[in-house]
Design a protein around this motif. Structure first.
Motif, PDB file in Angstrom:
ATOM      1  N   VAL A   5      64.461   7.308 -53.497  1.00 47.43           N
ATOM      2  CA  VAL A   5      64.117   5.989 -54.043  1.00 47.43           C
ATOM      3  C   VAL A   5      62.621   5.708 -53.919  1.00 47.43           C
ATOM      4  O   VAL A   5      61.910   6.344 -53.139  1.00 47.43           O
ATOM      5  CB  VAL A   5      64.905   4.874 -53.333  1.00 47.43           C
ATOM      6  CG1 VAL A   5      66.385   4.981 -53.648  1.00 47.43           C
ATOM      7  CG2 VAL A   5      64.675   4.922 -51.823  1.00 47.43           C
ATOM      8  N   PHE A   6      62.168   4.710 -54.695  1.00 44.43           N
ATOM      9  CA  PHE A   6      60.753   4.334 -54.752  1.00 44.43           C
ATOM     10  C   PHE A   6      60.668   2.899 -55.253  1.00 44.43           C
ATOM     11  O   PHE A   6      61.452   2.488 -56.116  1.00 44.43           O
ATOM     12  CB  PHE A   6      60.030   5.273 -55.721  1.00 44.43           C
ATOM     13  CG  PHE A   6      58.529   5.259 -55.615  1.00 44.43           C
ATOM     14  CD1 PHE A   6      57.878   6.160 -54.799  1.00 44.43           C
ATOM     15  CD2 PHE A   6      57.765   4.366 -56.339  1.00 44.43           C
ATOM     16  CE1 PHE A   6      56.496   6.173 -54.706  1.00 44.43           C
ATOM     17  CE2 PHE A   6      56.389   4.358 -56.258  1.00 44.43           C
ATOM     18  CZ  PHE A   6      55.753   5.273 -55.437  1.00 44.43           C
ATOM     19  N   PHE A   7      59.705   2.140 -54.737  1.00 43.52           N
ATOM     20  CA  PHE A   7      59.526   0.763 -55.203  1.00 43.52           C
ATOM     21  C   PHE A   7      58.653   0.718 -56.449  1.00 43.52           C
ATOM     22  O   PHE A   7      57.541   1.235 -56.468  1.00 43.52           O
ATOM     23  CB  PHE A   7      58.896  -0.105 -54.112  1.00 43.52           C
ATOM     24  CG  PHE A   7      59.899  -0.712 -53.171  1.00 43.52           C
ATOM     25  CD1 PHE A   7      60.678  -1.796 -53.575  1.00 43.52           C
ATOM     26  CD2 PHE A   7      60.076  -0.199 -51.904  1.00 43.52           C
ATOM     27  CE1 PHE A   7      61.613  -2.356 -52.717  1.00 43.52           C
ATOM     28  CE2 PHE A   7      60.998  -0.749 -51.037  1.00 43.52           C
ATOM     29  CZ  PHE A   7      61.778  -1.829 -51.437  1.00 43.52           C
ATOM     30  N   ASP A  38      61.753  -4.511 -56.531  1.00 51.58           N
ATOM     31  CA  ASP A  38      62.294  -3.648 -57.577  1.00 51.58           C
ATOM     32  C   ASP A  38      62.365  -2.214 -57.068  1.00 51.58           C
ATOM     33  O   ASP A  38      61.393  -1.463 -57.130  1.00 51.58           O
ATOM     34  CB  ASP A  38      61.408  -3.735 -58.819  1.00 51.58           C
ATOM     35  CG  ASP A  38      61.970  -2.947 -59.993  1.00 51.58           C
ATOM     36  OD1 ASP A  38      63.025  -2.303 -59.843  1.00 51.58           O
ATOM     37  OD2 ASP A  38      61.337  -2.982 -61.072  1.00 51.58           O
ATOM     38  N   LEU A  39      63.529  -1.846 -56.546  1.00 54.58           N
ATOM     39  CA  LEU A  39      63.747  -0.506 -56.004  1.00 54.58           C
ATOM     40  C   LEU A  39      64.378   0.380 -57.071  1.00 54.58           C
ATOM     41  O   LEU A  39      65.380   0.011 -57.681  1.00 54.58           O
ATOM     42  CB  LEU A  39      64.652  -0.575 -54.776  1.00 54.58           C
ATOM     43  CG  LEU A  39      64.901   0.726 -54.024  1.00 54.58           C
ATOM     44  CD1 LEU A  39      63.625   1.205 -53.332  1.00 54.58           C
ATOM     45  CD2 LEU A  39      66.025   0.551 -53.001  1.00 54.58           C
ATOM     46  N   ARG A  40      63.790   1.548 -57.287  1.00 55.75           N
ATOM     47  CA  ARG A  40      64.270   2.447 -58.337  1.00 55.75           C
ATOM     48  C   ARG A  40      64.683   3.804 -57.767  1.00 55.75           C
ATOM     49  O   ARG A  40      64.200   4.239 -56.722  1.00 55.75           O
ATOM     50  CB  ARG A  40      63.161   2.688 -59.368  1.00 55.75           C
ATOM     51  CG  ARG A  40      62.621   1.445 -60.045  1.00 55.75           C
ATOM     52  CD  ARG A  40      63.581   0.898 -61.074  1.00 55.75           C
ATOM     53  NE  ARG A  40      63.044  -0.294 -61.724  1.00 55.75           N
ATOM     54  CZ  ARG A  40      62.949  -0.466 -63.039  1.00 55.75           C
ATOM     55  NH1 ARG A  40      63.389   0.485 -63.856  1.00 55.75           N
ATOM     56  NH2 ARG A  40      62.455  -1.584 -63.539  1.00 55.75           N
ATOM     57  N   ILE A  41      65.545   4.470 -58.489  1.00 53.88           N
ATOM     58  CA  ILE A  41      65.871   5.862 -58.186  1.00 53.88           C
ATOM     59  C   ILE A  41      64.750   6.719 -58.752  1.00 53.88           C
ATOM     60  O   ILE A  41      64.417   6.620 -59.928  1.00 53.88           O
ATOM     61  CB  ILE A  41      67.221   6.254 -58.808  1.00 53.88           C
ATOM     62  CG1 ILE A  41      68.349   5.499 -58.105  1.00 53.88           C
ATOM     63  CG2 ILE A  41      67.443   7.763 -58.708  1.00 53.88           C
ATOM     64  CD1 ILE A  41      69.712   5.723 -58.694  1.00 53.88           C
ATOM     65  N   ARG A  86      67.559   0.861 -61.620  1.00 59.54           N
ATOM     66  CA  ARG A  86      67.153  -0.117 -60.612  1.00 59.54           C
ATOM     67  C   ARG A  86      68.317  -0.393 -59.667  1.00 59.54           C
ATOM     68  O   ARG A  86      69.451  -0.650 -60.113  1.00 59.54           O
ATOM     69  CB  ARG A  86      66.703  -1.413 -61.271  1.00 59.54           C
ATOM     70  CG  ARG A  86      66.252  -2.474 -60.274  1.00 59.54           C
ATOM     71  CD  ARG A  86      65.717  -3.714 -60.958  1.00 59.54           C
ATOM     72  NE  ARG A  86      65.236  -4.689 -59.970  1.00 59.54           N
ATOM     73  CZ  ARG A  86      64.647  -5.837 -60.280  1.00 59.54           C
ATOM     74  NH1 ARG A  86      64.441  -6.153 -61.551  1.00 59.54           N
ATOM     75  NH2 ARG A  86      64.252  -6.649 -59.316  1.00 59.54           N
ATOM     76  N   ILE A  87      68.060  -0.336 -58.378  1.00 59.11           N
ATOM     77  CA  ILE A  87      69.089  -0.608 -57.376  1.00 59.11           C
ATOM     78  C   ILE A  87      69.018  -2.083 -56.993  1.00 59.11           C
ATOM     79  O   ILE A  87      67.999  -2.555 -56.476  1.00 59.11           O
ATOM     80  CB  ILE A  87      68.888   0.264 -56.130  1.00 59.11           C
ATOM     81  CG1 ILE A  87      68.969   1.752 -56.507  1.00 59.11           C
ATOM     82  CG2 ILE A  87      69.934  -0.061 -55.064  1.00 59.11           C
ATOM     83  CD1 ILE A  87      68.635   2.702 -55.364  1.00 59.11           C
ATOM     84  N   ILE A 104      66.567  -6.584 -50.915  1.00 58.88           N
ATOM     85  CA  ILE A 104      65.775  -5.418 -51.302  1.00 58.88           C
ATOM     86  C   ILE A 104      64.342  -5.864 -51.579  1.00 58.88           C
ATOM     87  O   ILE A 104      64.070  -6.557 -52.570  1.00 58.88           O
ATOM     88  CB  ILE A 104      66.377  -4.727 -52.536  1.00 58.88           C
ATOM     89  CG1 ILE A 104      67.767  -4.173 -52.195  1.00 58.88           C
ATOM     90  CG2 ILE A 104      65.462  -3.628 -53.044  1.00 58.88           C
ATOM     91  CD1 ILE A 104      68.506  -3.596 -53.375  1.00 58.88           C
ATOM     92  N   SER A 105      63.447  -5.509 -50.672  1.00 61.31           N
ATOM     93  CA  SER A 105      62.034  -5.868 -50.833  1.00 61.31           C
ATOM     94  C   SER A 105      61.201  -4.924 -49.984  1.00 61.31           C
ATOM     95  O   SER A 105      61.730  -4.086 -49.250  1.00 61.31           O
ATOM     96  CB  SER A 105      61.780  -7.309 -50.394  1.00 61.31           C
ATOM     97  OG  SER A 105      61.817  -7.429 -48.988  1.00 61.31           O
TER      98      SER A 105
END
Length: 487
Positions: free
Chosen positions: A113-115, A120-123, A142-143, A152-153
């Motif tokens: 994962v990456f912000f 906004d957390l993404r795969i 988006r997770i 999620i932050s």
């Protein structure tokens, strides 16, 4: 030439050193040092003889490894010694997981994962055949919920929660994701064993009169050379003249695989010329690292007879005769490349940097993204009881004797990652820069190059901090070749 190291033929001894225990050999079992104490002794003593920065290390008595509360605490103290010059961000102790993954087998969820923004957390990638891939997860999703929580932050508390959920010891995880089309999906993943295919994507683009190849390579596993061969056979068939190699999440791995990749890209005109030289710890070069006699394996000697050897039987001189100077040997049929672009980030490390450094003297090389991790040193595993100790033992330098990039490799175009788009999308910003340079001979410049995406307000400092905490990719350049035996 050094041969690829075959792990299945190695038998490693349980290495609890007798050097410190010798004086206690006549004592009863209850009076002698404990297993834990001997392990701590071993960590220090291996470092004293094989550590790349072992010059000036304190004596055993002054260091006193048994005073530390854990094996990790000992290693932290060694990394902090003045002799390292603050350069060691690489040493670690592992339970065997790294060796397994280096061999191409993982036992996790299969994604990372990456912000993209503060909330906004993404795969960022998914391995084919992994539990995440089976559930249909893809890069850019988006997770919005993890194990029922929407917290999620980029706050430290929330990042810790995410790290524990995604990379921790739990055997399952539930996610709610939003796809690019706006639809939502609930998935539950269970950890499972799967074969790693580090070639996440490959494609050929038409850029004006040119054909430009693109390959995403995520890990230098020991089983991936044939996968690279297949991708490059297609590139040769397509007639590409430029190549984009996406190493943005590649923390390294096998030296032998890095060599194979180098030879797929390099021109045949370099055949027989020096690729790079390996410089081992001076103690090892001087055949004074006697502790390596405890690291044993079966191998064929120069007479062709299979017998029990140890790492002490290797020749560590930085010469071709000793097998520590590699030369180019063209691999495959692609011999039309005149430029290669590397897409890199702060986590691009080790065997990835070795690949780049090997090619810099012989080709037009462009780096796009962020300054790389900075790991010109490597190691092999030292087996101590139930653990694998990884401490730097060698450094590599290319044919121009260039190396020492401990602060990372600088890029030609500084631009932040774009996790909103899948690999291969021509509009994904790192790839777009390479394609634009191929077409026009220049990089483009945008106001928000250093935000995570074109719609993100996440600052460079915040994004770098979050990325570092979420970066759980292995960082290492592991000697997986069979060195030259002295007999």
């Amino acid at each position: 030439m050094l041969k690829k190291f075959l792990y299945q033929h190695a038998i490693w001894s349980v290495t609890l050193l007798v050097l410190i225990a010798a004086s206690s050999c006549k004592k009863s079992k209850s009076e002698g040092p404990s297993r834990d104490e001997l392990t701590k002794d071993s960590i220090y003593l291996y470092a004293q003889q094989t550590y790349y920065w072992n010059s000036g290390m304190p004596s055993y008595a002054d260091f006193n490894p048994r005073k530390y509360s854990s094996n990790t605490a000992i290693l932290t103290a060694i990394k902090a010694l003045p002799s390292t010059g603050g350069k060691d961000k690489y040493s670690f102790i592992d339970d065997g997981t790294v060796a397994s993954e280096l061999g191409g087998v993982a036992g996790d969820f299969g994604f990372s994962v990456f912000f993209n923004d503060a909330n906004d957390l993404r795969i960022k990638y998914v391995y084919a055949s992994s539990p995440a891939a089976v559930q249909g997860l893809k890069r850019g999703y988006r997770i919005t919920k993890i194990n029922g929580s929407t917290a999620i932050s980029t706050s430290d508390t929330n990042i810790s929660y995410i790290v524990n959920a995604v990379f921790g010891t739990a055997s399952s995880i539930s996610l709610t994701v939003t796809k690019p089309d706006g639809t939502s999906q609930d998935v539950t993943l269970s950890k499972a064993s799967y074969n790693i295919n580090p070639v996440l994507y490959s494609h050929t683009y038409t850029v004006g009169p040119k054909k430009v190849g693109y390959i995403v390579f995520n890990s230098f596993t020991t089983n991936s050379a044939t996968l690279l061969d297949a991708a490059f056979a297609q590139f040769a068939n397509d007639g590409i003249t430029e190549l984009v190699v996406d190493l943005r999440y590649n923390g390294g791995g096998s030296v032998a695989t890095s060599e194979a990749f180098t030879n797929l890209i390099a021109p045949a005109s370099q055949n027989g010329k020096v690729m790079y030289t390996t410089y081992w710890t001076q103690t090892m070069q001087n055949k004074a690292a006697t502790i390596l006699q405890n690291q044993k394996f079966y191998a064929k000697g120069t007479d062709g007879v299979t017998r029990l050897y140890s790492y002490f039987d290797y020749d560590y001189q930085p010469t071709a005769a000793a097998g520590n100077q590699e030369v180019f040997a063209k691999r495959g049929t692609l011999n039309t490349l005149n430029r290669v672009y590397f897409l890199v980030l702060n986590g691009t490390a080790s065997a990835s940097e070795l690949l780049i450094n090997n090619l810099k003297p012989v080709m037009d090389v462009k780096l796009i993204g962020k300054t790389t991790y900075g790991k010109p040193v490597g190691f092999f595993a030292l087996h101590i009881d139930k653990n694998d100790l990884y401490i730097p033992q060698f450094e590599t330098k290319n044919q121009r004797n260039e190396g020492g990039y401990f602060s990372g490799m600088m890029v030609d175009k500084d631009i932040a990652d774009d996790v909103t788009r899948d690999f291969g999308d021509p509009a994904e910003r790192l790839l777009a820069q390479a394609l634009n340079y191929s077409a026009n001979g220049v990089f483009t410049s945008y106001v928000k190059d250093n935000t995570i995406s074109s719609t993100s307000g996440l600052s460079r400092a915040v994004s770098d901090n979050a990325a570092e905490k979420l970066d759980h990719e292995f960082k290492g350049m592991v000697e997986t070749r069979k060195l030259k035996l002295n007999k």
